[in-house]
Design a protein around this motif. Structure first.
Motif, mmCIF file in Angstrom:
data_model
loop_
_atom_site.group_PDB
_atom_site.id
_atom_site.type_symbol
_atom_site.label_atom_id
_atom_site.label_comp_id
_atom_site.label_asym_id
_atom_site.label_seq_id
_atom_site.Cartn_x
_atom_site.Cartn_y
_atom_site.Cartn_z
ATOM 1 N N TYR A 77 1.360 -9.393 -5.548
ATOM 2 C CA TYR A 77 0.118 -9.682 -6.272
ATOM 3 C C TYR A 77 -1.017 -8.732 -5.883
ATOM 4 O O TYR A 77 -2.062 -8.700 -6.537
ATOM 5 N N ARG A 78 -0.815 -7.939 -4.801
ATOM 6 C CA ARG A 78 -1.868 -7.021 -4.372
ATOM 7 C C ARG A 78 -1.263 -5.632 -4.199
ATOM 8 O O ARG A 78 -0.230 -5.463 -3.543
ATOM 9 N N LEU A 79 -1.930 -4.616 -4.793
ATOM 10 C CA LEU A 79 -1.388 -3.265 -4.795
ATOM 11 C C LEU A 79 -2.472 -2.269 -4.418
ATOM 12 O O LEU A 79 -3.584 -2.302 -4.954
ATOM 13 N N GLY A 80 -2.151 -1.373 -3.468
ATOM 14 C CA GLY A 80 -3.060 -0.308 -3.069
ATOM 15 C C GLY A 80 -2.439 1.042 -3.378
ATOM 16 O O GLY A 80 -1.327 1.337 -2.921
ATOM 17 N N LEU A 81 -3.140 1.863 -4.162
ATOM 18 C CA LEU A 81 -2.651 3.199 -4.539
ATOM 19 C C LEU A 81 -3.575 4.233 -3.921
ATOM 20 O O LEU A 81 -4.758 4.301 -4.263
ATOM 21 N N ASP A 105 0.858 -1.187 0.000
ATOM 22 C CA ASP A 105 0.000 0.000 0.000
ATOM 23 C C ASP A 105 0.892 1.233 0.000
ATOM 24 O O ASP A 105 1.725 1.398 0.904
ATOM 25 N N VAL A 106 0.723 2.112 -1.008
ATOM 26 C CA VAL A 106 1.591 3.271 -1.137
ATOM 27 C C VAL A 106 0.764 4.534 -1.347
ATOM 28 O O VAL A 106 -0.359 4.477 -1.851
ATOM 29 N N GLU A 107 1.353 5.655 -0.974
ATOM 30 C CA GLU A 107 0.706 6.958 -1.101
ATOM 31 C C GLU A 107 1.229 7.660 -2.348
ATOM 32 O O GLU A 107 2.362 7.448 -2.768
ATOM 33 N N SER A 108 0.404 8.489 -2.940
ATOM 34 C CA SER A 108 0.659 9.032 -4.269
ATOM 35 C C SER A 108 2.027 9.699 -4.411
ATOM 36 O O SER A 108 2.750 9.464 -5.375
ATOM 37 N N SER A 109 2.401 10.555 -3.461
ATOM 38 C CA SER A 109 3.616 11.362 -3.618
ATOM 39 C C SER A 109 4.891 10.527 -3.650
ATOM 40 O O SER A 109 5.893 10.941 -4.243
ATOM 41 N N SER A 110 4.879 9.362 -3.014
ATOM 42 C CA SER A 110 6.069 8.505 -2.988
ATOM 43 C C SER A 110 5.886 7.241 -3.825
ATOM 44 O O SER A 110 6.764 6.378 -3.854
#
Length: 531
Positions: free
Chosen positions: A109-113, A90-95
Motif C-alpha cells: 500500500y506504500r511505494l517509494g520511487l 522503497d526502490v531505486e530507479s535503475s532496478s
C-alpha cells in the motif's frame, strides 16, 4: 561464516532480533534467508518484511542501487517468498521496473520511487502502464524522489505534469510526498491556465512550489479532504499577475507547515492562516524583511494564535530584519524574550543583533529543540544549545570570532557537515601568532563530520583558525574553498609547518582567484585534489 552461524545460534531469539534490527533489511535477507530453519523464521518476521528498502543511502545523502548480485537473488528468490508480507517498498530507479514486475505484491500500500530522472519520471507517469496495471487502486501512500539529470531536456512544466498524472494513476491516494526531502527540490508552478488536478481521497501532501500563490491554488478546494500540508515555497511576494481566492475557510486542515528560503511578505501569510479554523499543529520557517520592527511573541499571539482556538502545537524558526534609520531606542534580547512569557508549551530562544556598518538589525526566534537541518547567520550572540539535526551552518558578524566561539560551535553542532564563514574582522587574541608552537593554552577543536568548509569571505585569521594544527584538527574528508592570495599569506608561501598537517588532510581544495596551479602548491597538498 560457519563459525559465525554457530555463535548466532547460541544466542536467544530476543538478542538475535536486537542484532538484526541494527542491519539494513536487504542485508538481513541476503545473508540469512534459507541458511537454517531458525534464522529463516526470524528474518520472516514482519519487522523485516513489512518495509523493504532495496537501495543504499550514503552519508552525503546520495542514493545508489544495490549490487547486481544482491538484486538477482531478490528477483528470483526473496521477493516471491515474502511477497504477501510486503506492505511498503522503497526502490531505486535503475532496478525499479524489474523489482515491481518480479512478483505480485498483494498487500503493498506504500511505494517509494527514488532517483528518478525527470524524463524517466515523465515517461513513467504519462505513458507507462506498469504502475496503472499493478497498483492503480492499491497504493495509498506514494513517495517520489527526482534526481538531478545532467541531460536536462524537460520544460519547466514537466514537474507539474507528473504531479497531475499521479492522481490519474493512483485513484485512492491518501498521502503524497513529491520530492519533498531532496537537496535540490523540484518546485511546482500552477501558472494560468492551471492543470486539472483533483482528488477527494488525498489526506496528506508534502510539496515544493515556486510561489506562495501556488500554495493557495492547492487549497482552493481541489483537495477537499486534505488534513496535513507541508509546503516549501521560494517566493512569498505580491504579484499583479496572480489573483487566487484566499478567503474560503479550510475546516478540515489539522496540520500545516510553511517554509521559505527567501525574504517573505508576512502580510500575505496571515490571511491564509486565518482560514485554518481547526488547525492543531503549525510550523513556520520564514525570513521576514521590510518591517519597521522585529517579529516577536506579541505578533505571533495577535496575528496567529488568537485566530486558532484548536492550536496545541506551534513551532517556528523566524528571522526578521529591519533597517536602522535614526532609531533612538533598540529592543534588547531580554525585551524580545519577555514577549514569550505566555507561551507555555515551548522553550523559545531569541537572539538579537545590530550591525552598525550594514545599518541593519536582526532578530532570530525559534522553538527549541531545533528540528531543522540548517542554522544560518550565527553571530557572537549565539545562545548555545545542542543541535543534533543540523548539518549545515553559516557564521557572520561584524565583530571578530574568537577561538572560544569556534569551540562552542563544534560542541553545539556535533553532526555538522558544511560550514560557511563570513567575517572580515581580525581576531583579538593572537597570542598563538607570536610563536607558532606557543598555543598549548588553547584547546584543539575537532569537527568530526565536517566535509565542506567555505572560507571565501573570511579574514586571514580564520584561515589560520582552521588550518593551524594546534588550534583545529580537521578530518580527512574536507573540501576547502578559499581565496588563493589569503591562503598563500597564511601558509607563508606554502612553507609553514603548523598548517601543513591540516592541509595534507584536505581531500579537495577550491582556490578562488587563480587560473593555473603552481607546482609548489601541489607539493604542499600532495594528497589533495586541487580545483
Amino acid at each position: 561464516m560457519k563459525h559465525s552461524l554457530i555463535q548466532l545460534n547460541d544466542l536467544p531469539d530476543e538478542i538475535l532480533m536486537i542484532i538484526l534490527k541494527k542491519l539494513d533489511n536487504d542485508e538481513v535477507f541476503y545473508s540469512l534467508i534459507g541458511v537454517n530453519k531458525r534464522l529463516n523464521t526470524l528474518v520472516h518476521d514482519t519487522i523485516f518484511t513489512s518495509h523493504l528498502t532495496l537501495m543504499k543511502y550514503f552519508s552525503d545523502d546520495s542514493i545508489n542501487p544495490l549490487s547486481d548480485t544482491i538484486l538477482d537473488r531478490f528477483y528470483s528468490q526473496i521477493l516471491p517468498a515474502i511477497r504477501h508480507q510486503i506492505q511498503w517498498l522503497d526502490v531505486e530507479s535503475s532496478s525499479m521496473e524489474r523489482i515491481l514486475l518480479s512478483t505480485n505484491y498483494a498487500n503493498l500500500y506504500r511505494l517509494g520511487l527514488y532517483n528518478l530522472e525527470i524524463e524517466r519520471a515523465k515517461h513513467l507517469f504519462t505513458n507507462s502502464t506498469i504502475l496503472t496495471d499493478l497498483f492503480k487502486n492499491k497504493i495509498l501512500s506514494l513517495i517520489i524522489h527526482i534526481s538531478k539529470s545532467k541531460k536536462q531536456t524537460s520544460t519547466k512544466d514537466a514537474n507539474t505534469i507528473i504531479f497531475t498524472d499521479i492522481f490519474t494513476i493512483f485513484t485512492n491516494l491518501q498521502e503524497l510526498k513529491f520530492d519533498s526531502n531532496s537537496i535540490n527540490p523540484r518546485r511546482l508552478s500552477f501558472d494560468i491556465p492551471p492543470p486539472i488536478c483533483i482528488s477527494s481521497t488525498l489526506l496528506e501532501l508534502h510539496i515544493n512550489v515556486t510561489h506562495f500563490y501556488d500554495c493557495i491554488y492547492l487549497l482552493d478546494g481541489r483537495f477537499n479532504q486534505l488534513r496535513v500540508l507541508h509546503v516549501n515555497t521560494f517566493w512569498i511576494r505580491r504579484s499583479s499577475r496572480r489573483t487566487i481566492n484566499n478567503t474560503e475557510n479550510l475546516p478540515n486542515l489539522k496540520c500545516f507547515s510553511l517554509q521559505s528560503d527567501t525574504d517573505v511578505d508576512d502580510e500575505l501569510i496571515f490571511p491564509l492562516l486565518h482560514r485554518m479554523l481547526n488547525l492543531e499543529k503549525l510550523h513556520l520557517c520564514l525570513k521576514i524583511s521590510g518591517r519597521n520592527s522585529f517579529i516577536h511573541g506579541n505578533n505571533l499571539k495577535i496575528d496567529i494564535m488568537n485566530h486558532m482556538s484548536q492550536l496545541n502545537q506551534f513551532t517556528f524558526n523566524i528571522r526578521s530584519t529591519i533597517r536602522l534609520h535614526n532609531q533612538i531606542s533598540f529592543l534588547s534580547n531580554e525585551d524580545i524574550q519577555h514577549t514569550f512569557n505566555d507561551f507555555q508549551n515551548n522553550q523559545i530562544i531569541s537572539c538579537v543583533d545590530y550591525f552598525s556598518e550594514m545599518e541593519r538589525g536582526q532578530c532570530h526566534i525559534y522553538t527549541y529543540p531545533y528540528q531543522l537541518k540548517e542554522y544560518h547567520q550565527i553571530t557572537n550572540n549565539f545562545p548555545g544549545g545542542i543541535f543534533k539535526y543540523v548539518r549545515e551552518i553559516s557564521l557572520f558578524d561584524e565583530r571578530p570570532f574568537q577561538h572560544e566561539f569556534f569551540f562552542q560551535i563544534s560542541q553545539s553542532f556535533p553532526f555538522m557537515k558544511k560550514l560557511t564563514l563570513i567575517n572580515q574582522k581580525p581576531q583579538n587574541d593572537k597570542r598563538y601568532r607570536k610563536v607558532d608552537d606557543d598555543n598549548q593554552h588553547l584547546s584543539i577543536i575537532e569537527y568530526p563530520n565536517l566535509s565542506h568548509l567555505n572560507l571565501d569571505e573570511a579574514h586571514d585569521d580564520y584561515i589560520e583558525q582552521f588550518l593551524i594544527d594546534t588550534k583545529t584538527c580537521l578530518p580527512n574528508t574536507v573540501y576547502l574553498s578559499v581565496d588563493y592570495q589569503v591562503l598563500k599569506r597564511v601558509t607563508q608561501h606554502f612553507t609553514r609547518n603548523t598548517t601543513r598537517i591540516n592541509c595534507t588532510k584536505l581531500c579537495s581544495l577550491g582556490l578562488v582567484g587563480i587560473c593555473q596551479i603552481p607546482k609548489y602548491v601541489k607539493e604542499y597538498f600532495p594528497y589533495t585534489r586541487i580545483l
